[in-house]
Scaffold this active site. Structure first.
Site, mmCIF file in Angstrom:
data_model
loop_
_atom_site.group_PDB
_atom_site.id
_atom_site.type_symbol
_atom_site.label_atom_id
_atom_site.label_comp_id
_atom_site.label_asym_id
_atom_site.label_seq_id
_atom_site.Cartn_x
_atom_site.Cartn_y
_atom_site.Cartn_z
ATOM 1 N N GLU A 17 -7.542 32.761 -9.446
ATOM 2 C CA GLU A 17 -8.310 31.908 -8.540
ATOM 3 C C GLU A 17 -9.806 32.064 -8.761
ATOM 4 O O GLU A 17 -10.574 31.098 -8.654
ATOM 5 C CB GLU A 17 -7.950 32.222 -7.082
ATOM 6 C CG GLU A 17 -6.496 31.984 -6.719
ATOM 7 C CD GLU A 17 -6.072 30.535 -6.926
ATOM 8 O OE1 GLU A 17 -6.926 29.639 -6.843
ATOM 9 O OE2 GLU A 17 -4.876 30.305 -7.191
ATOM 10 N N GLY A 35 0.818 -1.209 0.000
ATOM 11 C CA GLY A 35 0.000 0.000 0.000
ATOM 12 C C GLY A 35 0.845 1.250 0.000
ATOM 13 O O GLY A 35 2.064 1.202 0.193
ATOM 14 N N PRO A 36 0.210 2.405 -0.228
ATOM 15 C CA PRO A 36 0.939 3.676 -0.236
ATOM 16 C C PRO A 36 1.574 3.964 1.117
ATOM 17 O O PRO A 36 1.183 3.384 2.138
ATOM 18 C CB PRO A 36 -0.156 4.709 -0.570
ATOM 19 C CG PRO A 36 -1.279 3.913 -1.156
ATOM 20 C CD PRO A 36 -1.217 2.566 -0.519
ATOM 21 N N PRO A 37 2.545 4.855 1.159
ATOM 22 C CA PRO A 37 3.176 5.203 2.442
ATOM 23 C C PRO A 37 2.179 5.820 3.417
ATOM 24 O O PRO A 37 1.309 6.605 3.030
ATOM 25 C CB PRO A 37 4.262 6.221 2.048
ATOM 26 C CG PRO A 37 4.497 5.997 0.592
ATOM 27 C CD PRO A 37 3.200 5.527 0.023
ATOM 28 N N GLY A 38 2.307 5.463 4.683
ATOM 29 C CA GLY A 38 1.495 6.068 5.722
ATOM 30 C C GLY A 38 0.124 5.474 5.920
ATOM 31 O O GLY A 38 -0.676 6.016 6.688
ATOM 32 N N HIS A 42 -10.822 29.814 -11.643
ATOM 33 C CA HIS A 42 -11.035 28.431 -11.215
ATOM 34 C C HIS A 42 -12.412 28.264 -10.580
ATOM 35 O O HIS A 42 -13.158 27.323 -10.902
ATOM 36 C CB HIS A 42 -9.964 28.021 -10.188
ATOM 37 C CG HIS A 42 -8.616 27.745 -10.776
ATOM 38 N ND1 HIS A 42 -8.419 26.860 -11.809
ATOM 39 C CD2 HIS A 42 -7.392 28.236 -10.462
ATOM 40 C CE1 HIS A 42 -7.138 26.808 -12.108
ATOM 41 N NE2 HIS A 42 -6.491 27.639 -11.308
#
Length: 653
Positions: A466, A242-245, A469
């Protein structure tokens, strides 16, 4: 109030810690003895009294001297006659040694000056005596004085060599790996019933599927008859991927706390050493210890340090120590004589680079994928990490879980800790909702840079960027709606916007295109308002380029390229120097990626031109307040027609 009858207190004698015996004490004592013997010589215990040469000549004139022995031409040893020893002047037992002189020891000693003059004076004085004193010469050699420098030199060299080898073998102390002859011993840390491991499965929030898998392994070790009675066999290994952490190591710690069996914990890098054959030796020693304490569990963290696929990038062509270690591990996990209840649990976030022989059934039978937590699991993780924190009454963990999409368990633990630090910095007695929001901003966006110098024209460009967006995302059905916009610089970003993306398991082309269009809204706003573009859209361009490339080359969502993918899930393409498609296909891919991005850019420009007045109102309000929320957009644009159950995420530019 009744007094308790307390019996007489017994004075506890303080424990006197005796110093541990060390072999270095003997070495030091021998060296001190050698030095003392070298300094004082053999006559150190019975050293005779020293006299000056004038007094000696008076004794010689009186006929009290029987003989004089010159040692090495410098030191004169004086022996008295029997009659002289009875005289009062010589009868006082004097001496510079620890013990008085013996019968055969000299009575006096002194150092002469010139040897020839001393001999002439001696002959002159004794010429008329009836029984003249005798003068003789002797040579003495102190072998220890000659060899002591060489002995000390070699002792220092050997001491330095032992010190260096101890440091190279993993520590200056004793124990396995601490001595040069134990360098091949395993460095695994043993946890058993005597060790206090407080982590349990209750401390592991979420990860229900992974916990169920490892709980079954623990249950087998406790009740093996339950499974073996039906002819079943326990898996020999479980690989946490799995991914880190995401909690792979935490899950292993919970296994150590729950299993009432010996648990060996170490990292893949603990097998790596500069000496040839040490890695394989440590693997053998590790499994030997585990078999002796069977049933037992071995946990190898970051196994990709030794488990990488063999034969990759071995440019030297020589024997690879890492491959030897892996070969030994493969043999120990599934080879002759491995029918023991030793289970191997390993963790990695690079399962794609592991050797296929390591991943096969019979070694790592189960691959447990530990994924990033969803919104429900994030709530459980928050509840675990909020236990030790003094929080305000009524803190909504549902709200916090929705504010942290894509966060791992380690990230959530960091949010809770950062929120507590922020609250303490504000002199607050409890951690509140705003502290957690500030912590999320701090972790995702970086430290707020209040003193960053921004010119009015740059600030205006950032505000319109911004606002672009926010406007485009508000107008599109599949784009994530806005929650908050700020033009306060954080980290490397000059502005940031919070969105509410939907957590999807599958993504359709129209959803990806709407997201790309919203991402290009910042640059489109600069074009519509200023008729100029800037470098502020770098992160936006990077994101849309990755999305467009994924549509064309990975997911097969482009009509011209077709239903093909050039994605290699095994990761073997990393080692190749050629592309899996022709030059003509590469040119087509580049054209389609550029076409997709340009189409969404023009779409964003048209949306902003149609709502240019509202875009300006939003940007002006952002310039005035620096931080605005979705309520401001509802005032300007009205209610968003696309209402969905969504979860927040932060996007920076």
């Amino acid at each position: 109030m009744a007094e308790k009858d307390i019996g007489p207190k017994k004075d506890k004698k303080p424990e006197i810690k005796k110093p541990k015996f060390s072999p270095y004490w003997i070495t030091a004592a021998v060296l001190v003895a050698l030095l003392a013997f070298n300094i004082f010589g053999g006559d150190a215990l019975t050293q005779p009294q020293k006299v000056d040469q004038t007094l000696f000549e008076s004794y010689l004139n009186d006929g009290d001297i029987e003989k004089v022995v010159l040692v090495n031409g410098r030191n004169a040893k004086v022996f008295l006659t029997t009659e002289a020893k009875e005289k009062q002047v010589h009868n006082i037992k004097k001496g510079n040694g620890i013990l008085p002189p013996g019968k055969n020891d000299p009575d006096y000693q002194f150092e002469i000056g010139d040897r020839q003059n001393f001999e002439n004076d001696f002959k002159e004085i004794t010429r008329g005596q009836s029984v003249p004193a005798k003068l003789s010469h002797e040579s003495e050699t102190n072998l220890l004085a000659e060899f002591l420098p060489s002995i000390i030199f070699f002792a220092v060299i050997i001491g330095i060599w032992i010190f260096i080898m101890k440091r190279m073998s993993g520590g200056a102390g004793g124990g396995a790996g601490g001595q040069i002859f134990n360098i091949g011993k395993s460095k695994a840390k043993l946890f058993d019933q005597k060790q206090d491991v407080k982590t349990s499965f209750k401390d592991v929030a979420g990860l229900e599927g992974a916990k169920e898998e490892v709980q079954e392994i623990v249950d087998f070790l406790k009740n093996p008859e339950k499974y073996t009675s039906l002819g079943g066999k326990i898996p020999k290994g479980a690989l946490l991927v799995g991914p880190p952490g995401t909690g792979k190591t935490l899950l292993a710690r919970a296994v150590a706390g729950e299993a009432q069996v010996p648990f060996f914990s170490l990292s893949g890098s603990d097998f790596v050493e500069m000496f040839v054959g040490v890695g394989a030796s440590r693997v053998r020693d590790l499994f030997k210890q585990a078999k002796e304490k069977s049933p037992s569990i071995i946990f190898i963290d970051e196994i990709d340090a030794i488990g990488r696929a063999r034969g990759k990038n071995n440019m030297s062509g020589s024997n690879d120590e890492r491959e030897n270690t892996l070969n030994q591990l493969l043999t120990e996990m599934d080879g002759f004589g491995t029918a023991t209840n030793v289970i191997v649990i390993a963790a990695t976030n690079r399962a794609d680079v592991l050797d296929k022989a390591l991943m096969r059934a019979g070694r790592f039978d189960r691959q447990i994928y530990v994924d990033l937590p969803d919104v429900r699991e994030r709530k459980e993780i928050f509840e675990v990490h909020l236990r030790p924190i003094k929080k305000e009454e009524g803190l909504d963990t549902d709200f916090l879980s929705k504010q942290t999409p894509g966060f791992s368990g380690a990230d959530i633990a960091n949010v809770c800790n950062e929120a507590a630090l922020i609250a303490a910095r504000k002199e607050k007695k409890a951690v509140g909702k705003q502290d957690f929001l500030d912590a999320v901003d701090r972790i995702v966006g970086g430290l707020e840079k209040k003193n960053k110098i921004i010119t009015p024209s740059e600030k205006k460009a950032i505000a319109y960027h911004e606002a672009g967006h926010a406007t485009v995302s508000w107008m599109l059905e599949h784009a994530a709606p806005l929650v908050k916009v700020t033009i306060v610089p954080r980290g490397q970003s000059l502005g940031a916007a919070w969105y509410l993306p939907e957590e999807r398991l599958i993504v359709r082309p129209e959803q990806m295109l709407d997201e790309m269009c919203a991402t290009m809204g910042g640059r489109a706003a600069e074009r519509v308002i200023f008729d100029k573009i800037s470098t502020g859209a770098l992160s936006d361009l990077e994101k849309v380029t990755k999305q467009a490339r994924a549509m064309v080359t990975i997911y097969g969502l482009n009509d011209k390229v077709g239903n093909v993918t050039y994605y290699d899930s095994s990761g073997q393409s990393e080692y190749g120097f050629s592309k899996p498609y022709s030059e003509a296909t590469a040119e087509l891919i580049d054209k389609e990626i550029s076409s997709i991005i340009e189409e969404q850019y023009q779409r964003a420009i048209k949306l902003l031109e149609d709502n240019k007045d509202k875009l300006a109102l939003l940007a002006e309000e952002l310039l005035e307040k620096e931080v605005i929320f979705k309520e401001s957009l509802e005032v300007i644009f009205g209610k968003r027609p696309f209402i969905k159950e969504v979860i927040p995420e932060k996007k920076t530019s």
